[in-house]
Structures are given as structure tokens and as C-alpha cells.
Design a protein around this motif. Structure first.
Motif, PDB file in Angstrom:
ATOM      1  N   UNK A   1      40.929  47.474  37.741  1.00 10.99           N
ATOM      2  CA  UNK A   1      40.819  46.740  36.471  1.00 10.99           C
ATOM      3  C   UNK A   1      42.165  46.116  36.111  1.00 10.99           C
ATOM      4  N   UNK A   2      43.239  46.877  36.241  1.00 12.98           N
ATOM      5  CA  UNK A   2      44.567  46.353  35.900  1.00 12.98           C
ATOM      6  C   UNK A   2      44.966  45.204  36.817  1.00 12.98           C
ATOM      7  N   UNK A   3      44.603  45.297  38.093  1.00 12.95           N
ATOM      8  CA  UNK A   3      44.892  44.197  39.018  1.00 12.95           C
ATOM      9  C   UNK A   3      44.121  42.949  38.597  1.00 12.95           C
ATOM     10  N   UNK A   4      42.870  43.131  38.206  1.00  9.50           N
ATOM     11  CA  UNK A   4      42.072  41.981  37.751  1.00  9.50           C
ATOM     12  C   UNK A   4      42.623  41.407  36.457  1.00  9.50           C
TER      13      UNK A   4
ATOM     14  N   UNK B   1      39.537  49.334  51.697  1.00  6.71           N
ATOM     15  CA  UNK B   1      39.318  47.889  51.686  1.00  6.71           C
ATOM     16  C   UNK B   1      39.203  47.273  50.302  1.00  6.71           C
ATOM     17  N   UNK B   2      39.608  48.007  49.257  1.00  5.93           N
ATOM     18  CA  UNK B   2      39.494  47.481  47.889  1.00  5.93           C
ATOM     19  C   UNK B   2      40.704  46.644  47.474  1.00  5.93           C
TER      20      UNK B   2
ATOM     21  N   UNK C   1      36.708  45.029  46.452  1.00  5.09           N
ATOM     22  CA  UNK C   1      37.158  45.619  45.192  1.00  5.09           C
ATOM     23  C   UNK C   1      36.513  44.939  43.992  1.00  5.09           C
ATOM     24  N   UNK C   2      36.416  43.627  44.061  1.00  8.41           N
ATOM     25  CA  UNK C   2      35.771  42.884  42.972  1.00  8.41           C
ATOM     26  C   UNK C   2      34.293  43.248  42.879  1.00  8.41           C
ATOM     27  N   UNK C   3      33.638  43.376  44.017  1.00 10.55           N
ATOM     28  CA  UNK C   3      32.218  43.747  44.029  1.00 10.55           C
ATOM     29  C   UNK C   3      32.009  45.128  43.433  1.00 10.55           C
ATOM     30  N   UNK C   4      32.928  46.048  43.746  1.00 12.32           N
ATOM     31  CA  UNK C   4      32.839  47.399  43.201  1.00 12.32           C
ATOM     32  C   UNK C   4      32.912  47.366  41.678  1.00 12.32           C
TER      33      UNK C   4
ATOM     34  N   UNK D   1      29.787  48.492  39.009  1.00  6.63           N
ATOM     35  CA  UNK D   1      29.837  49.717  38.222  1.00  6.63           C
ATOM     36  C   UNK D   1      30.478  49.592  36.844  1.00  6.63           C
ATOM     37  N   UNK D   2      31.346  48.648  36.635  1.00  3.47           N
ATOM     38  CA  UNK D   2      32.065  48.559  35.367  1.00  3.47           C
ATOM     39  C   UNK D   2      31.154  48.322  34.158  1.00  3.47           C
TER      40      UNK D   2
END
Length: 148
Positions: A50-53, A86-87, A108-111, A115-116
Motif C-alpha cells: 500500500x505504501x509503495x502504491x 514476485x510482489x 503485487x498490484x493484483x494482490x 484483497x484490499x
């Protein structure tokens, strides 16, 4: 012993508010953590994504460490399994070859997308104890405290 017990029980208002915030936060974090665990995921790792996004998809490890309140060496330990899964990926800094940047991958974006939303809904349900104007008031007060 009795004097000490009385001392810890008779909290000044500032301390009572502080400990109430800590307890409340812990309970809300527990709701979130239970959700992540039920999905076989790690809440701390999800927070990193989330912080990376929030940073636009790429961030310096040192800035990420500061955002979540860990040391630079600890951030490396947190990022290793995320890279293996691989995230995220580490890449050389575009301007300073001595540094690296962390980028979220498509996986990572798909994850996060998967779920978010449900995690946020669970938190929102707990926060429904407050009316909308109270939420705005609480946010303003917490912002004021954060700014110091």
C-alpha cells in the motif's frame, strides 16, 4: 504496592486518552490482521505494498522504512520475501547507481486489488460506531496530534 497500584490506576486525562487510543488502535489492527491471516497473507507486507502504491508504485527503501517506522536494515529483511514472491522488484536508482528503488509488480498490484477492498470494508464496519461528522472530527483531532 498499594500506592503503586493506585498510581497506575489514577491516570491524568492526557494519559487516559493516550491509552484509550492505543487500545482502540490495537483492536482495529487486530480486525485487519485477522482478515489478512484468513487469506493466508501478512498484514505488514500488505501495508508495504500500500505504501509503495501511495508513492506512485516506486519508492526508495529508506523512505519506505521511514513511512512504516522501521530501520533501513529491517526494511531489507521485510522486502526479501516480497521480492521472492514476485510482489516487488528492486531496480537500480535511475540517477544514483549506488541506490536501489523498490517497485510494485503487476502481481503485487493484483494482490492489492483482490484483497484490499474487503479489508477496508471490515474496518469501515468497525468504524460505523461513529457518525460521519464524528469521523471528520476524529480525523481532524488525530491530524492535529500527528502534527505535534
Amino acid at each position: 504496592m498499594k500506592d503503586l497500584q493506585q498510581y497506575v490506576l489514577d491516570l491524568p486525562l492526557h494519559n487516559s486518552v493516550f491509552f484509550s487510543m492505543v487500545e482502540t488502535t490495537a483492536r482495529l489492527v487486530e480486525v485487519s490482521e485477522k482478515y489478512w491471516q484468513s487469506k493466508g497473507l501478512n498484514g505488514a507486507r500488505m501495508r508495504l505494498l500500500v505504501e509503495i502504491m501511495k508513492a506512485g508504485g516506486t519508492i526508495l527503501p529508506s523512505k519506505l522504512a521511514a513511512k512504516i517506522g522501521v530501520t533501513k536494515s529491517n526494511i531489507s529483511l521485510l522486502l526479501i520475501p516480497m521480492e521472492s514472491d514476485g510482489y516487488i522488484r528492486r531496480e537500480p536508482h535511475p540517477k544514483d547507481g549506488r541506490k536501489s528503488v523498490i517497485s510494485i509488480t503487476n502481481e503485487g498490484q493484483s494482490l492489492l486489488l483482490q484483497y484490499l477492498p474487503e479489508n477496508r470494508q471490515g474496518i469501515a464496519e468497525k468504524m460505523q460506531a461513529l457518525e460521519e461528522h464524528e469521523l471528520h472530527q476524529l480525523l481532524a483531532l488525530l491530524t492535529k496530534l500527528k502534527q505535534g
